[in-house]
Design a protein around this motif. Structure first.
Motif, mmCIF file in Angstrom:
data_model
loop_
_atom_site.group_PDB
_atom_site.id
_atom_site.type_symbol
_atom_site.label_atom_id
_atom_site.label_comp_id
_atom_site.label_asym_id
_atom_site.label_seq_id
_atom_site.Cartn_x
_atom_site.Cartn_y
_atom_site.Cartn_z
ATOM 1 N N ILE A 49 -21.933 46.861 -35.325
ATOM 2 C CA ILE A 49 -21.110 45.992 -36.068
ATOM 3 C C ILE A 49 -21.453 44.542 -35.973
ATOM 4 C CG2 ILE A 49 -18.628 45.261 -36.393
ATOM 5 C CD1 ILE A 49 -17.914 48.091 -35.673
ATOM 6 N N VAL A 50 -21.541 43.815 -36.896
ATOM 7 C CA VAL A 50 -21.638 42.354 -36.985
ATOM 8 C C VAL A 50 -20.348 41.665 -37.203
ATOM 9 C CG1 VAL A 50 -22.939 40.498 -37.888
ATOM 10 C CG2 VAL A 50 -24.239 42.498 -37.427
ATOM 11 N N LEU A 51 -20.158 40.644 -36.386
ATOM 12 C CA LEU A 51 -18.754 40.099 -36.672
ATOM 13 C C LEU A 51 -18.998 38.897 -37.530
ATOM 14 C CD1 LEU A 51 -17.547 40.041 -32.870
ATOM 15 C CD2 LEU A 51 -17.157 41.992 -34.656
ATOM 16 N N ASP A 52 -18.996 39.052 -38.811
ATOM 17 C CA ASP A 52 -19.305 38.133 -39.786
ATOM 18 C C ASP A 52 -18.091 36.858 -39.615
ATOM 19 O OD1 ASP A 52 -19.351 36.531 -42.034
ATOM 20 O OD2 ASP A 52 -19.483 38.135 -43.556
ATOM 21 N N ASP A 53 -16.890 37.352 -39.397
ATOM 22 C CA ASP A 53 -15.754 36.294 -39.267
ATOM 23 C C ASP A 53 -14.574 37.171 -38.250
ATOM 24 O OD1 ASP A 53 -14.254 34.048 -39.005
ATOM 25 O OD2 ASP A 53 -13.466 33.968 -41.051
ATOM 26 N N ALA A 54 -15.137 37.381 -37.173
ATOM 27 C CA ALA A 54 -13.979 38.144 -36.409
ATOM 28 C C ALA A 54 -14.034 37.833 -34.771
ATOM 29 C CB ALA A 54 -14.154 39.642 -36.663
ATOM 30 N N LEU A 55 -12.870 37.858 -34.161
ATOM 31 C CA LEU A 55 -12.719 37.822 -32.816
ATOM 32 C C LEU A 55 -12.463 38.854 -32.213
ATOM 33 C CD1 LEU A 55 -13.026 35.383 -30.374
ATOM 34 C CD2 LEU A 55 -10.387 35.061 -31.068
ATOM 35 N N VAL A 56 -12.978 39.341 -31.017
ATOM 36 C CA VAL A 56 -12.693 40.740 -30.633
ATOM 37 C C VAL A 56 -12.900 40.641 -29.038
ATOM 38 C CG1 VAL A 56 -13.734 41.765 -32.616
ATOM 39 C CG2 VAL A 56 -15.226 41.614 -30.438
ATOM 40 N N LYS A 57 -12.311 41.684 -28.483
ATOM 41 C CA LYS A 57 -12.414 41.761 -26.908
ATOM 42 C C LYS A 57 -12.848 43.318 -26.696
ATOM 43 C CE LYS A 57 -7.413 42.954 -26.312
ATOM 44 N NZ LYS A 57 -6.261 42.530 -25.712
ATOM 45 N N THR A 58 -13.831 43.217 -25.603
ATOM 46 C CA THR A 58 -14.160 44.440 -25.302
ATOM 47 C C THR A 58 -13.544 45.005 -23.971
ATOM 48 O OG1 THR A 58 -15.980 43.563 -24.020
ATOM 49 C CG2 THR A 58 -16.439 44.125 -26.294
ATOM 50 N N THR A 59 -13.122 46.180 -24.039
ATOM 51 C CA THR A 59 -12.462 46.623 -22.488
ATOM 52 C C THR A 59 -12.755 48.056 -22.386
ATOM 53 O OG1 THR A 59 -10.496 47.754 -24.036
ATOM 54 C CG2 THR A 59 -10.272 45.426 -22.990
ATOM 55 N N ARG A 66 -5.091 51.264 -15.936
ATOM 56 C CA ARG A 66 -5.299 50.076 -16.631
ATOM 57 C C ARG A 66 -6.907 49.823 -17.243
ATOM 58 N NH1 ARG A 66 -5.536 45.912 -12.036
ATOM 59 N NH2 ARG A 66 -7.105 47.386 -11.043
ATOM 60 N N HIS A 67 -6.689 48.825 -18.010
ATOM 61 C CA HIS A 67 -7.949 48.460 -18.992
ATOM 62 C C HIS A 67 -8.527 47.257 -18.408
ATOM 63 C CE1 HIS A 67 -6.290 51.554 -21.580
ATOM 64 N NE2 HIS A 67 -7.296 51.558 -21.976
ATOM 65 N N ALA A 68 -9.802 47.419 -18.130
ATOM 66 C CA ALA A 68 -10.402 46.112 -17.655
ATOM 67 C C ALA A 68 -11.284 45.244 -18.855
ATOM 68 C CB ALA A 68 -11.439 46.451 -16.719
ATOM 69 N N LEU A 69 -10.975 44.136 -18.859
ATOM 70 C CA LEU A 69 -11.692 43.426 -19.963
ATOM 71 C C LEU A 69 -12.936 43.006 -19.418
ATOM 72 C CD1 LEU A 69 -11.287 41.310 -22.560
ATOM 73 C CD2 LEU A 69 -10.604 39.384 -20.834
ATOM 74 N N LEU A 70 -13.894 43.005 -20.262
ATOM 75 C CA LEU A 70 -15.397 42.936 -19.932
ATOM 76 C C LEU A 70 -15.924 41.676 -20.536
ATOM 77 C CD1 LEU A 70 -16.985 46.547 -20.616
ATOM 78 C CD2 LEU A 70 -16.102 45.679 -18.544
ATOM 79 N N SER A 71 -15.396 41.315 -21.705
ATOM 80 C CA SER A 71 -15.925 40.032 -22.550
ATOM 81 C C SER A 71 -15.204 39.881 -23.915
ATOM 82 C CB SER A 71 -17.339 40.525 -23.042
ATOM 83 O OG SER A 71 -17.561 41.569 -23.899
ATOM 84 N N ILE A 72 -15.521 38.651 -24.461
ATOM 85 C CA ILE A 72 -14.961 38.531 -25.462
ATOM 86 C C ILE A 72 -16.121 38.263 -26.533
ATOM 87 C CG2 ILE A 72 -13.708 36.826 -26.845
ATOM 88 C CD1 ILE A 72 -12.233 36.112 -24.148
#
Length: 227
Positions: A49-59, A66-72
């Motif tokens: 997936i290419v983020l054309d115009d999107a903001l996401v987080k990876t967990t 619990r869920h650990a945040l890896l990156s934005i």
């Protein structure tokens, strides 16, 4: 999204405009809503997936639930490339932080694109190396610094990469929970809350509903031991 708007740290920002167009042309455009999981940990999928115009987080899910945040990841970034290249299950869940637009690219087309555009393949290799370097730096920070310093470092890096300036300071509107921020800092949530409170009381940051405002960037850098 206009190519000039993609940050230079992202894949699209690193590519020359003709290669940008080739990559986007092979993707199927989709609109996404806030809170939508566009990739799920453990699933055996092969598209990128290419983020054309999107903001996401990876967990990632932890053993205690619990869920650990890896990156934005921000507009111009690519996600899911590891599974597409080596055929392994998804290593993380990717969730949208706001409404946006993505491009879904089948792994066969993605691999063909890389074969015919070696410069793009080199840029992706560089991005993977940068992400590994960032993860290694986090592990070093966990071993070297107390929670408040780790928090200040993470907040500064997030603000610098994803924040927007307004009259109150640098606004980071990425919808991070305290639990996710704690795991990103390698801290217990109660320790994170104490450090957040100290930074708020010093008027260095302000916090709202899943939002952080950096009011004094210089003081935050000092607390992060970056000066």
């Amino acid at each position: 999204m206009n190519g000039s708007a993609w940050p230079p740290s992202t894949l699209l920002g690193r590519l020359d405009e003709p290669i940008q167009r080739r990559l986007l042309a092979i993707g199927v455009q989709r609109s996404v809503e806030p809170g939508q999981a566009i990739l799920r940990e453990g699933q055996l999928e092969s598209h990128v997936i290419v983020l054309d115009d999107a903001l996401v987080k990876t967990t990632v899910a932890m053993a205690d639930g619990r869920h650990a945040l890896l990156s934005i990841r921000i507009p111009g970034d690519i996600v899911g490339e590891i599974s597409a290249l080596n055929g392994t299950p998804r290593s993380a869940t990717v969730t949208t932080c706001r409404a946006g637009v993505i491009r879904i690219i089948h792994h066969n087309e993605f691999r063909a694109f890389l074969r015919s555009n070696p410069d793009a393949a080199m840029e992706i290799a560089g991005i993977v190396a940068d992400r590994l370097r960032w993860a290694n730096q986090r592990r070093l920070d966990f071993a070297s610094y107390p929670v408040k310093v780790r928090l200040a470092r993470v907040l500064w890096e997030i603000a610098k990469a994803y924040g927007r300036r307004d009259r109150d300071g640098i606004v980071v509107n990425v919808q991070l929970t305290q639990n996710e921020l704690a795991t990103l800092c390698g801290a217990a949530e109660i320790s994170l809350q104490k450090s957040l409170r100290e930074l708020r009381e010093a008027d260095i940051i302000d916090t709202g509903y899943r939002q952080v405002v950096v009011r004094d960037a210089n003081a935050l850098r000092r607390n992060a031991l970056m000066d």
